[in-house]
Design a protein around this motif. Structure first.
Motif, PDB file in Angstrom:
ATOM      1  N   TRP A  89       4.530   6.802   2.626  1.00 20.10           N
ATOM      2  CA  TRP A  89       5.150   5.585   3.109  1.00 20.10           C
ATOM      3  C   TRP A  89       4.614   4.382   2.335  1.00 20.10           C
ATOM      4  O   TRP A  89       3.602   4.468   1.666  1.00 20.10           O
ATOM      5  CB  TRP A  89       4.905   5.394   4.607  1.00 20.10           C
ATOM      6  N   ALA A  90       5.316   3.257   2.471  1.00 19.90           N
ATOM      7  CA  ALA A  90       4.914   2.001   1.832  1.00 19.90           C
ATOM      8  C   ALA A  90       4.664   0.955   2.902  1.00 19.90           C
ATOM      9  O   ALA A  90       5.559   0.638   3.695  1.00 19.90           O
ATOM     10  CB  ALA A  90       5.994   1.508   0.875  1.00 19.90           C
TER      11      ALA A  90
ATOM     12  N   GLU B  13       3.959   7.461  12.520  1.00 20.66           N
ATOM     13  CA  GLU B  13       2.549   7.539  12.120  1.00 20.66           C
ATOM     14  C   GLU B  13       2.268   6.661  10.903  1.00 20.66           C
ATOM     15  O   GLU B  13       1.232   5.997  10.837  1.00 20.66           O
ATOM     16  CB  GLU B  13       2.148   8.991  11.824  1.00 20.66           C
ATOM     17  N   GLY B  14       3.197   6.647   9.962  1.00 23.04           N
ATOM     18  CA  GLY B  14       3.058   5.757   8.801  1.00 23.04           C
ATOM     19  C   GLY B  14       3.063   4.300   9.223  1.00 23.04           C
ATOM     20  O   GLY B  14       2.262   3.493   8.752  1.00 23.04           O
TER      21      GLY B  14
ATOM     22  N   TYR C 227       0.870  -1.165   0.000  1.00 25.95           N
ATOM     23  CA  TYR C 227       0.000   0.000   0.000  1.00 25.95           C
ATOM     24  C   TYR C 227       0.910   1.217   0.000  1.00 25.95           C
ATOM     25  O   TYR C 227       1.789   1.357   0.855  1.00 25.95           O
ATOM     26  CB  TYR C 227      -0.898   0.028   1.244  1.00 25.95           C
ATOM     27  N   ILE C 228       0.709   2.088  -0.972  1.00 28.03           N
ATOM     28  CA  ILE C 228       1.485   3.323  -1.053  1.00 28.03           C
ATOM     29  C   ILE C 228       0.563   4.457  -0.627  1.00 28.03           C
ATOM     30  O   ILE C 228      -0.475   4.686  -1.252  1.00 28.03           O
ATOM     31  CB  ILE C 228       2.023   3.562  -2.480  1.00 28.03           C
ATOM     32  N   SER C 229       0.941   5.156   0.417  1.00 28.90           N
ATOM     33  CA  SER C 229       0.078   6.217   0.938  1.00 28.90           C
ATOM     34  C   SER C 229       0.046   7.396  -0.037  1.00 28.90           C
ATOM     35  O   SER C 229       0.933   7.558  -0.879  1.00 28.90           O
ATOM     36  CB  SER C 229       0.561   6.685   2.306  1.00 28.90           C
ATOM     37  N   THR C 230      -0.964   8.197   0.124  1.00 25.42           N
ATOM     38  CA  THR C 230      -1.082   9.414  -0.691  1.00 25.42           C
ATOM     39  C   THR C 230      -0.924  10.656   0.172  1.00 25.42           C
ATOM     40  O   THR C 230      -0.914  11.767  -0.341  1.00 25.42           O
ATOM     41  CB  THR C 230      -2.444   9.460  -1.408  1.00 25.42           C
ATOM     42  N   GLU C 231      -0.821  10.468   1.473  1.00 29.45           N
ATOM     43  CA  GLU C 231      -0.620  11.588   2.384  1.00 29.45           C
ATOM     44  C   GLU C 231       0.737  11.436   3.060  1.00 29.45           C
ATOM     45  O   GLU C 231       1.332  10.365   3.048  1.00 29.45           O
ATOM     46  CB  GLU C 231      -1.740  11.647   3.416  1.00 29.45           C
TER      47      GLU C 231
END
Length: 189
Positions: free
Chosen positions: A181-182, A86-87, A76-80
């Motif tokens: 983050w990933a 936190e990540g 999952y690659i975050s967009t924020e």
């Protein structure tokens, strides 16, 4: 009279056969009816079980929205942007953790997917001893030239994608910096 007796005996014999045949037909019909009832019950149970599993599977797929498959893991690659911790918390709430990179191909996949962002590597426990979030030691790193360097002080967390090289681009940063983050969920261990 002998003929009548024989005739009569034959008639009685035929009548007995007919009665036995009738009983067999009744038993067969009852057994067939019971078999039909059992089959219908089994079909009903299977349908009920399948419906529940289908809903569970559907929920699992919807939970994977935004996840991408690569080799034996889902990412999952975050967009924020958030801090490293936190990540990581975001990933752990979804049954995953920050990505652990074990090959050049995996590093390239992550960098192409997110650019500059957090991975699951830190030296917060012992300065200079880099460990993955699962506790394993770093054996193969893809550090950018001059990294890790703790240039601005306490740089204990690692992000990929710094610089122009698609592989050699890791850098250490303060863990409170904000990056995407990933997350990684291993499918096969």
């Amino acid at each position: 009279m002998q003929r009548k007796k024989n005739s009569s005996n034959n008639w009685e014999t035929n009548q007995g056969s007919s009665r036995r045949g009738g009983r067999c037909s009744t038993v067969a019909a009852v057994c067939l009816g019971l078999l039909c009832v059992l089959l219908l019950a089994a079909i009903g149970l299977l349908w009920f079980k399948f419906s529940g599993e289908r809903e569970d599977l559907s929920k699992s797929f919807s939970d994977l929205d935004g996840w991408r498959y690569f080799r034996s893991s889902m990412y999952y690659i975050s967009t924020e942007s958030k801090s490293w911790s936190e990540g990581r918390q975001f990933c752990r709430e979804r049954g995953a953790d920050l990505a652990i990179i074990s090959s050049r191909e995996e590093s390239e996949f992550i960098v192409k997917s997110m650019g500059k962002g957090w991975i699951g590597l830190t030296d917060t426990d012992t300065e200079g001893t880099w460990r993955w979030v699962d506790g394993s030691a770093l054996t193969t790193g893809f550090w950018r030239s001059g990294e890790p360097n703790s240039k601005v002080g306490d740089e204990d967390c690692v992000a990929t994608g710094g610089g122009y090289d698609p592989v050699w681009n890791w850098g250490d940063y303060p863990c409170n910096h904000q990056f995407v983050w990933a997350c990684e969920k291993r499918i096969f261990n």
